[in-house]
Design an enzyme around this catalytic site. Sequence first.
Site, PDB file in Angstrom:
ATOM      1  N   CYS A   7       0.869  -1.166   0.000  1.00 41.33           N
ATOM      2  CA  CYS A   7       0.000   0.000   0.000  1.00 41.33           C
ATOM      3  C   CYS A   7       0.912   1.223   0.000  1.00 41.33           C
ATOM      4  O   CYS A   7       2.118   1.093   0.146  1.00 41.33           O
ATOM      5  CB  CYS A   7      -0.902  -0.023   1.232  1.00 41.33           C
ATOM      6  SG  CYS A   7      -2.404   0.940   1.026  1.00 41.33           S
ATOM      7  N   CYS A  79      -4.854  -1.110  -1.887  1.00 37.99           N
ATOM      8  CA  CYS A  79      -5.422   0.228  -2.096  1.00 37.99           C
ATOM      9  C   CYS A  79      -6.913   0.090  -2.385  1.00 37.99           C
ATOM     10  O   CYS A  79      -7.352  -0.917  -2.929  1.00 37.99           O
ATOM     11  CB  CYS A  79      -4.733   0.929  -3.248  1.00 37.99           C
ATOM     12  SG  CYS A  79      -2.968   1.152  -2.975  1.00 37.99           S
ATOM     13  N   CYS A  86      -2.362   2.848  -6.453  1.00 38.97           N
ATOM     14  CA  CYS A  86      -1.617   1.754  -5.845  1.00 38.97           C
ATOM     15  C   CYS A  86      -0.171   1.810  -6.306  1.00 38.97           C
ATOM     16  O   CYS A  86       0.102   2.003  -7.486  1.00 38.97           O
ATOM     17  CB  CYS A  86      -2.209   0.405  -6.242  1.00 38.97           C
ATOM     18  SG  CYS A  86      -3.694   0.004  -5.332  1.00 38.97           S
TER      19      CYS A  86
END
Length: 140
Positions: A7, A79, A86
């Site tokens: 992430c 994400c 992302c």
Amino acid sequence: MKVLILCTGNSCRSQMGEAILRDINPELTVVSAGTKIASEVHPKAVLAMAEIGIDISDLRPKMVDVFLEEGVDFLISVCGGAKDACPSFTGPVGKRLHIGFDDPAYAPGNEEEVMNVFRRVRDEIRRDFAKFNEDYILNK
């Protein structure tokens, strides 16, 4: 088998995912990372995880660069969706998956409302990572 959960900030979703997947399947090597890491794991993520008996207070955000040369069997980006960018990972990867979640760090509301978003996302991560474990690890 190694799983990298990716992430942007590595402060909420990926940290909760790392700990939850380890709890679901202790035989996996699970790490998490980000590309623009936060200074610490979000305190509300620590609280939400403690509520289900998982201590993540000793985890720290990590840059994805430290994993680039290592291969991973699975790369899971967490994400939320199209509105979230992302990060990418250029190291060796067996299989890439996207299992998106809302970012609780940006939840509006009072303390309890925000904490409820952290709880909801935590529970969604547990549900979806249990399914990942079932579909990709146990039934391989």
